[in-house]
Design an enzyme around this catalytic site. Structure first.
Site, mmCIF file in Angstrom:
data_model
loop_
_atom_site.group_PDB
_atom_site.id
_atom_site.type_symbol
_atom_site.label_atom_id
_atom_site.label_comp_id
_atom_site.label_asym_id
_atom_site.label_seq_id
_atom_site.Cartn_x
_atom_site.Cartn_y
_atom_site.Cartn_z
ATOM 1 N N ARG A 216 1.144 7.989 7.135
ATOM 2 C CA ARG A 216 1.397 7.838 8.568
ATOM 3 C C ARG A 216 2.894 7.750 8.837
ATOM 4 O O ARG A 216 3.681 7.393 7.969
ATOM 5 C CB ARG A 216 0.737 6.562 9.084
ATOM 6 C CG ARG A 216 -0.780 6.573 9.026
ATOM 7 C CD ARG A 216 -1.350 5.242 9.434
ATOM 8 N NE ARG A 216 -0.973 4.191 8.499
ATOM 9 C CZ ARG A 216 -1.115 2.892 8.739
ATOM 10 N NH1 ARG A 216 -1.575 2.485 9.905
ATOM 11 N NH2 ARG A 216 -0.764 1.997 7.835
ATOM 12 N N THR B 5 4.031 1.704 -0.813
ATOM 13 C CA THR B 5 4.772 1.817 -2.068
ATOM 14 C C THR B 5 3.856 2.315 -3.186
ATOM 15 O O THR B 5 4.229 3.195 -3.973
ATOM 16 C CB THR B 5 5.377 0.442 -2.445
ATOM 17 O OG1 THR B 5 6.274 0.040 -1.407
ATOM 18 C CG2 THR B 5 6.120 0.512 -3.762
ATOM 19 N N ALA C 141 -3.831 0.608 13.712
ATOM 20 C CA ALA C 141 -4.866 0.406 12.703
ATOM 21 C C ALA C 141 -5.921 -0.599 13.142
ATOM 22 O O ALA C 141 -6.698 -1.061 12.323
ATOM 23 C CB ALA C 141 -4.227 -0.046 11.400
ATOM 24 N N PHE D 268 4.594 -8.379 -9.935
ATOM 25 C CA PHE D 268 5.832 -9.114 -9.658
ATOM 26 C C PHE D 268 6.279 -9.825 -10.938
ATOM 27 O O PHE D 268 5.444 -10.171 -11.788
ATOM 28 C CB PHE D 268 5.611 -10.138 -8.545
ATOM 29 C CG PHE D 268 5.576 -9.543 -7.164
ATOM 30 C CD1 PHE D 268 6.660 -9.643 -6.314
ATOM 31 C CD2 PHE D 268 4.444 -8.868 -6.718
ATOM 32 C CE1 PHE D 268 6.626 -9.089 -5.043
ATOM 33 C CE2 PHE D 268 4.403 -8.312 -5.453
ATOM 34 C CZ PHE D 268 5.506 -8.416 -4.609
ATOM 35 N N LYS E 9 8.571 -6.055 10.586
ATOM 36 C CA LYS E 9 8.266 -5.396 9.316
ATOM 37 C C LYS E 9 9.468 -4.707 8.686
ATOM 38 O O LYS E 9 9.595 -4.621 7.468
ATOM 39 C CB LYS E 9 7.137 -4.381 9.528
ATOM 40 C CG LYS E 9 6.584 -3.800 8.244
ATOM 41 C CD LYS E 9 5.381 -2.907 8.548
ATOM 42 C CE LYS E 9 4.813 -2.315 7.275
ATOM 43 N NZ LYS E 9 3.674 -1.433 7.533
ATOM 44 N N PHE F 250 -4.077 -1.693 7.128
ATOM 45 C CA PHE F 250 -4.639 -3.028 6.904
ATOM 46 C C PHE F 250 -5.505 -3.052 5.640
ATOM 47 O O PHE F 250 -5.416 -2.185 4.780
ATOM 48 C CB PHE F 250 -5.411 -3.520 8.133
ATOM 49 C CG PHE F 250 -4.563 -3.738 9.353
ATOM 50 C CD1 PHE F 250 -3.251 -4.182 9.250
ATOM 51 C CD2 PHE F 250 -5.055 -3.491 10.616
ATOM 52 C CE1 PHE F 250 -2.466 -4.397 10.378
ATOM 53 C CE2 PHE F 250 -4.281 -3.703 11.759
ATOM 54 C CZ PHE F 250 -2.986 -4.155 11.630
ATOM 55 N N TRP G 37 7.394 0.074 -7.908
ATOM 56 C CA TRP G 37 8.530 -0.414 -7.108
ATOM 57 C C TRP G 37 9.803 -0.399 -7.943
ATOM 58 O O TRP G 37 10.858 0.012 -7.474
ATOM 59 C CB TRP G 37 8.236 -1.824 -6.593
ATOM 60 C CG TRP G 37 9.292 -2.341 -5.654
ATOM 61 C CD1 TRP G 37 9.338 -2.197 -4.292
ATOM 62 C CD2 TRP G 37 10.482 -3.066 -6.018
ATOM 63 N NE1 TRP G 37 10.470 -2.790 -3.794
ATOM 64 C CE2 TRP G 37 11.190 -3.322 -4.824
ATOM 65 C CE3 TRP G 37 11.005 -3.509 -7.225
ATOM 66 C CZ2 TRP G 37 12.388 -4.026 -4.815
ATOM 67 C CZ3 TRP G 37 12.206 -4.200 -7.226
ATOM 68 C CH2 TRP G 37 12.890 -4.463 -6.018
ATOM 69 N N LYS H 212 0.821 -1.228 0.000
ATOM 70 C CA LYS H 212 0.000 0.000 0.000
ATOM 71 C C LYS H 212 0.843 1.263 0.000
ATOM 72 O O LYS H 212 0.588 2.189 -0.766
ATOM 73 C CB LYS H 212 -0.915 0.031 1.229
ATOM 74 C CG LYS H 212 -2.174 -0.762 1.127
ATOM 75 C CD LYS H 212 -3.231 -0.336 2.119
ATOM 76 C CE LYS H 212 -2.736 -0.131 3.528
ATOM 77 N NZ LYS H 212 -2.300 -1.347 4.212
#
Length: 556
Positions: A94, A73, A273, A382, A105, A301, A410, A71
């Site tokens: 955030r 990215t 969240a 991907f 993470k 989330f 990305w 999200k």
């Protein structure tokens, strides 16, 4: 081609002085409070206020899986892509918590060539906002215990104190503690505990406050516990709100940084969240809307939690109306919802993808039909994704009248998100029928039931006897008109994290409810929600280091 980590990509980018980024955003020099050369706080009182608000774009996602969705990215890349096609855009995000950075993470400033920088600073301390929030939280805790020690004029029941201490770190050892030991001069012994700072109500208060006056009023309304005759006690009764606000006066100001492509980004606040609303601050969002024609923001989330709270809590309280929603998904994550093991996600599997697709389709229906907002699905691409898999997703989404845009931000930055940006601009010009899941006038049980049935597709809600009693008490106290903040596992539409995809034939069980009176919402707890995480067996902290020149490594 050699692979570069996120931090290596970030550190190889030559940053512009933050003053140049402010110029690009239309922020006057006297509104900037510099934190070195590449970060600044914004004094919103010195910003022009006559501009019409820009278009608000929410980035949300399918139900999270260990395969990842991307999200942040996507949010950063979409912002850069909007700038790439000539639009005046700002991204509002955030702030990362130190807990996940040192835990599982790692960094939380985007990834690849769609990042906000300086990423090390953003991930580690930043401008000190979270420390200020923790200090304000713990000042209130100290004043509670001191009040009891000094005679307890308010008749606070030490066994019914609901306010906990806070630290911005994953530390399971602090979940439950006993303090005040060592004799009378060291306080009154009682059971206590710590939450991670992002779970503090002070964080939620700061992120929903419209200005310093509203901040103080909200802080004063925080309920810290109850008296021996069952009456609520507030921070205002302890005369704590003014001092807490004094600690938070700078933290209330939004932070300005830049993307890798030197576009302006506001990063401010970071409420949990789950037991809070999981969005950046109202002040940052509204500031961005006055500065830009397009504002990209995200919620925590999947859409059942983050988007629902963004739309039903934040937008309701702040009077915001989104123009478009981006739902981020990956082929890998959808195959995982279809039952594929993480180690097998690289192989084409149309059968599993079709089994997992109902998760995405339910999120689309919620956004477009329940909330009445136009949406686009962004497939975070991907190399292992096959054309057949991508076509299957596109065909299923188009059956619901929603387009799919491949996102390659990305690897390519803004240029990899041009198709997504063009579709978002198109959607922003469409009329929408934005509505909330429930009205403020509905009772608390009816609000909870509306979320469970309309968003999760539950058959009904089971309330424990304790939850029913507390709901009646909160309604009798005048909190019945508050919005509801659902605390539920992020890994499923249900309250059972093992039920992937789009489960049916289940009930949601609400075991307890609590009031966040300063934030202005009622939290409904389903299952066990952890407010103080622990570190994993091999925490990310073991890989983070700094060299003799002060260069940090290991944050992704």
């Amino acid at each position: 081609m050699s692979y570069k980590s996120d931090i290596e990509i970030a550190q190889s980018t030559e940053m512009l002085h933050i003053g140049k980024i402010a110029d690009k955003a239309g922020i006057p020099e006297d509104a900037l409070e510099l934190y070195g050369n590449y970060k600044a706080k914004i004094n919103i009182n010195k910003l022009p206020k006559d501009k019409e608000d820009g278009k608000l774009i929410l980035v949300t996602a399918i139900t999270p899986t260990p395969a990842g969705e991307g999200k942040t990215t996507t949010s950063v890349g979409l912002h850069d892509a909007l700038c790439e096609i000539g639009k005046k855009s700002i991204v509002a995000l955030r702030e990362p918590s130190l807990g996940p950075v040192f835990g599982v993470k790692g960094g939380a400033a985007g990834g690849g060539y769609a990042q906000v920088i300086p990423m090390e600073d953003i991930n580690l301390h930043f401008t000190g906002d979270f420390h200020a929030i923790g200090a304000a939280n713990n000042l209130l805790a100290a004043m509670i215990d001191n009040h009891i020690y000094q005679g307890n004029a308010l008749n606070i029941d030490p066994c019914r104190i609901t306010w906990r201490r806070a630290v911005d770190m994953n530390d399971r050892q602090l979940r439950n503690i006993t303090n005040g030991l060592g004799g009378r001069t060291n306080g009154v012994p009682r059971e206590d505990g710590f939450d991670i700072t992002v779970a503090s109500e002070v964080m939620a208060v700061l992120c929903l406050a419209s200005d310093i006056t509203d901040l103080k009023e909200r802080l004063g309304r925080i309920i810290i516990g109850y008296t021996r005759d069952n009456q609520p006690v507030t921070a205002g009764q302890l005369n704590a709100a003014g001092a807490m606000a004094a600690l938070l006066k700078d933290a209330l100001k939004p932070n300005l940084v830049q993307t890798l492509e030197h576009n302006p980004a506001l990063i401010h606040g970071g409420p949990f969240a789950n037991i809070a609303h999981g969005c950046n601050s109202v002040i940052a969002t509204k500031t961005a809307l006055k500065l830009a024609d397009y504002v990209v923001t995200e919620a925590g989330f999947g859409a059942d939690l983050g988007a629902e709270k963004f739309l039903d809590i934040k937008c309701r309280m702040a009077g915001l109306k989104p123009s478009a929603v981006v739902i981020v998904a990956t082929v890998k994550a959808l195959k995982m919802h279809g039952g594929v093991a993480k180690t097998e996600l690289g192989a084409e599997n149309l059968e599993a993808l079709e089994k997992g697709l109902p998760n995405l389709l339910q999120h689309i229906e919620n956004v477009t039909q329940v909330f009445g907002l136009p949406a686009v699905v962004a497939i975070n691409r991907f190399p292992t994704d096959t054309e057949a898999e991508l076509k299957l997703i596109e065909d299923k989404c188009r059956e619901l009248g929603v387009n799919v845009a491949l996102s390659e931000v990305w690897g390519k930055g803004g240029k990899g998100g041009v198709a997504l940006a063009e579709e978002v601009v198109r959607l922003c010009e469409q009329p929408n029928n934005f509505q909330h899941v429930y009205t403020s006038e509905m009772g608390l049980k009816d609000k909870i039931r509306a979320i469970a049935q309309k968003i999760y597709r539950a058959d009904d809600v089971d309330f424990s006897a304790a939850a029913s009693r507390e709901i009646k008490r909160l309604e009798d106290m005048g909190f019945g008109t508050c919005p509801v903040c659902m605390a539920k596992t992020q890994y499923s539409f249900s309250d059972d994290q093992k039920k992937l995809g789009a489960p049916r034939n289940f009930n949601i069980t609400v075991r307890s409810v609590k009031i966040s009176a300063g934030a202005g919402f009622v939290v409904a707890l389903t299952g066990d929600i952890m407010t103080m995480p622990g570190l994993p067996k091999v925490p990310s902290a073991e890989k983070i280091d700094v060299d003799a020149e002060g260069n940090i490594s290991g944050i992704f």
